[in-house]
Enzyme design. Structure first.
Site, PDB file in Angstrom:
ATOM      1  N   PHE A 135       0.857  -1.184   0.000  1.00 37.71           N
ATOM      2  CA  PHE A 135       0.000   0.000   0.000  1.00 37.71           C
ATOM      3  C   PHE A 135       0.894   1.236   0.000  1.00 37.71           C
ATOM      4  O   PHE A 135       1.727   1.413   0.883  1.00 37.71           O
ATOM      5  CB  PHE A 135      -0.930   0.036   1.224  1.00 37.71           C
ATOM      6  CG  PHE A 135      -1.878   1.198   1.167  1.00 37.71           C
ATOM      7  CD1 PHE A 135      -3.059   1.114   0.449  1.00 37.71           C
ATOM      8  CD2 PHE A 135      -1.575   2.398   1.789  1.00 37.71           C
ATOM      9  CE1 PHE A 135      -3.932   2.203   0.355  1.00 37.71           C
ATOM     10  CE2 PHE A 135      -2.439   3.497   1.699  1.00 37.71           C
ATOM     11  CZ  PHE A 135      -3.620   3.390   0.992  1.00 37.71           C
ATOM     12  N   ASP A 219       9.326   2.546   1.511  1.00 35.32           N
ATOM     13  CA  ASP A 219       8.161   3.294   1.986  1.00 35.32           C
ATOM     14  C   ASP A 219       8.037   3.005   3.474  1.00 35.32           C
ATOM     15  O   ASP A 219       7.581   1.942   3.892  1.00 35.32           O
ATOM     16  CB  ASP A 219       6.917   2.840   1.219  1.00 35.32           C
ATOM     17  CG  ASP A 219       5.647   3.529   1.724  1.00 35.32           C
ATOM     18  OD1 ASP A 219       5.679   4.115   2.825  1.00 35.32           O
ATOM     19  OD2 ASP A 219       4.624   3.455   1.027  1.00 35.32           O
ATOM     20  N   LYS A 248       3.075  10.127   8.419  1.00 36.03           N
ATOM     21  CA  LYS A 248       2.400   9.716   9.655  1.00 36.03           C
ATOM     22  C   LYS A 248       3.066  10.228  10.934  1.00 36.03           C
ATOM     23  O   LYS A 248       2.835  11.349  11.340  1.00 36.03           O
ATOM     24  CB  LYS A 248       2.273   8.190   9.676  1.00 36.03           C
ATOM     25  CG  LYS A 248       1.255   7.660   8.644  1.00 36.03           C
ATOM     26  CD  LYS A 248       0.972   6.212   8.888  1.00 36.03           C
ATOM     27  CE  LYS A 248       0.085   5.561   7.848  1.00 36.03           C
ATOM     28  NZ  LYS A 248      -1.331   5.854   7.967  1.00 36.03           N
TER      29      LYS A 248
HETATM   30  C1  LIG Z   1       3.006   2.292   3.778  1.00 38.76           C
HETATM   31  C2  LIG Z   1       2.120   3.442   3.462  1.00 38.76           C
HETATM   32  N1  LIG Z   1       2.455   4.252   2.462  1.00 38.76           N
HETATM   33  C3  LIG Z   1       1.702   5.324   2.149  1.00 38.76           C
HETATM   34  C4  LIG Z   1       0.539   5.601   2.823  1.00 38.76           C
HETATM   35  C5  LIG Z   1      -0.300   6.795   2.456  1.00 38.76           C
HETATM   36  O1  LIG Z   1      -0.152   7.765   3.423  1.00 38.76           O
HETATM   37  P1  LIG Z   1      -1.173   9.009   3.482  1.00 38.76           P
HETATM   38  O2  LIG Z   1      -2.491   8.469   3.880  1.00 38.76           O
HETATM   39  O3  LIG Z   1      -0.558   9.937   4.485  1.00 38.76           O
HETATM   40  O4  LIG Z   1      -1.195   9.598   2.121  1.00 38.76           O
HETATM   41  C6  LIG Z   1       0.143   4.762   3.876  1.00 38.76           C
HETATM   42  C7  LIG Z   1      -1.104   5.028   4.605  1.00 38.76           C
HETATM   43  O5  LIG Z   1      -1.620   4.226   5.339  1.00 38.76           O
HETATM   44  C8  LIG Z   1       0.958   3.653   4.197  1.00 38.76           C
HETATM   45  O6  LIG Z   1       0.630   2.823   5.189  1.00 38.76           O
END
Ligand SMILES: Cc1ncc(COP(=O)(O)O)c(C=O)c1O
Length: 391
Positions: A135, A219, A248
């Site tokens: 994700f 990520d 986050k």
């Molecule tokens: C691993 C990862 N990357 C990217 C995102 C996207 O982050 P945002 O919701 O701040 O755009 C998330 C959100 O849960 C995530 O868990």
């Protein structure tokens, strides 16, 4: 006032809200409009690492609010410069670009990887390999990078140049060709079901990448910044990527994301290649410095690791035929169950506990503030266990 009615009537229906409206919070506890207390095992989906209402963070943000809230990136501000120094140094990286969210950090990472490859190898070497069940966010490139077809289905066409692969060494070797510029991974997949990658797979990613001048993007939006008991999820694998995306936890509750890059990439983006109006906002940056001050303390991280071990032990001592597997690292734990995780989420909610789901509604995800106490942890785990047992 019927706030739940407001939600139904006025909010676009993209979330399945639990029927609760919160007004305030402290530490790991949230209070609703009737002052009912809830224990937070979600940390606002991995954001509130320091818990709610951390006093140092509030002071830093309040002080900055009074001094300077926003300028723009045609000028500089002090908090963002201090944060840039701190974040790059603790991350062993060379430079950083600030943005507002995880998806935006990944968009920046993708652009950075493609530009590096374009400048060095010319057109056509732009494929990014990403993993099944990953994700990476909801904007178009990050969503296309996300290895979950269910999330794609209405939104074609996507930007080209992504290859989703099964998480196996064979699939990885097969996918690598002369068009690949980067491999993007989450060391511990969050939304996909709390899946820590295997050591073998991660070391193969880095081995293949190094051999072929392919960039590795980690990520770390969910598994980074202390969540696993180490600064980054990838620190559990003894590797160092070319690009790190974070968000986050970084903002401590305010929207902030960042793209970090190593020496190889530090001059790839030039004036005009990328930008963000709010990126590096001084208020968010002032708060982020406090977050980093706390989570880089070795004893803080050691406690996160210990609490993670305690959760694993808890489920070893409290087994149930309804539990398939308990996995994760640190305070990022998934309990895969035989039934629906959303049913458990509802049941524990009635007992005053907030948990997340993950995967395909088969994983109860435990992602509490990193400052959670032993007593709170035990209380919440017992509620979860009772709910799963009585499924
Ligand atoms: C691993 C990862 N990357 C990217 C995102 C996207 O982050 P945002 O919701 O701040 O755009 C998330 C959100 O849960 C995530 O868990």
């Amino acid at each position: 006032m019927d706030y739940l009615y407001y939600a139904k009537k006025y909010l676009i229906n993209t979330y399945k809200h639990l029927p609760v409206v919160f007004t305030n919070a402290k530490g790991c506890k949230l209070y609703d409009v009737s002052n009912k207390e809830y224990l937070d095992f979600t940390s606002g989906i991995g954001v509130m690492a320091l818990g709610h209402g951390n006093e140092k963070w509030i002071k830093a943000v309040e002080d900055q609010l009074e001094k300077l809230v926003h300028t723009s990136n045609i000028v500089l501000n002090i908090p963002v410069l201090k944060l840039a120094k701190k974040l790059t140094e603790i991350s062993n990286m060379s430079k950083v670009f600030f943005c507002n969210s995880g998806t935006e950090a990944n968009e920046g990472s993708i652009k950075l990887a493609r530009k590096y490859s374009f400048e060095k190898y010319g057109k056509g070497r732009n494929t990014i390999i990403t993993l099944d069940r990953s994700f990476h966010g909801r904007t178009m490139a990050s969503l296309e990078a996300t290895g979950e077809e269910e999330l794609h289905k209405y939104f074609y066409p996507f930007p080209e140049g992504f290859k989703h692969i099964d998480i196996t060494v064979e699939a990885l070797e097969k996918a690598v060709d002369s068009t690949v510029c980067a491999i993007m991974i989450e060391a511990v997949q969050g939304e996909g079901g709390v899946n820590p990658l295997s050591k073998e797979f991660v070391s193969k990613v880095f081995e293949i990448a190094e051999k072929n001048d392919i960039l590795v993007i980690c990520d770390e939006v969910q598994c980074g910044l202390g969540r696993t008991g180490k600064l980054y999820g990838f620190n559990n694998y003894n590797v160092q990527p070319d690009i790190i995306s974070v968000a986050k936890t970084l903002g401590g509750g305010l929207p902030m994301g960042a793209v970090l890059c190593n020496e190889k990439l530090k001059d790839t983006f030039k004036y005009g290649d990328h930008g963000s109006t709010f990126g590096g906002n001084p208020v968010c940056a002032a708060g982020a410095i406090e977050v980093l001050n706390e989570i880089t303390d070795e004893s803080f991280l050691a406690k996160v690791a210990e609490k993670g071990k305690f959760i694993k032990e808890f489920f070893k001592n409290n087994s149930s035929k309804n539990i398939k597997e308990v996995r994760g690292i640190g305070l990022m734990v998934g309990v895969e169950i035989k039934g629906k995780a959303s049913e458990i989420q509802k049941k524990v909610f009635e007992k005053g506990l907030l948990v997340l789901t993950a995967g395909r509604d088969n994983v109860v995800r435990i992602l509490p503030p990193l400052i959670i106490t032993q007593e709170e942890l035990e209380k919440g785990l017992n509620i979860i266990y009772e709910a799963i047992k009585s499924m």
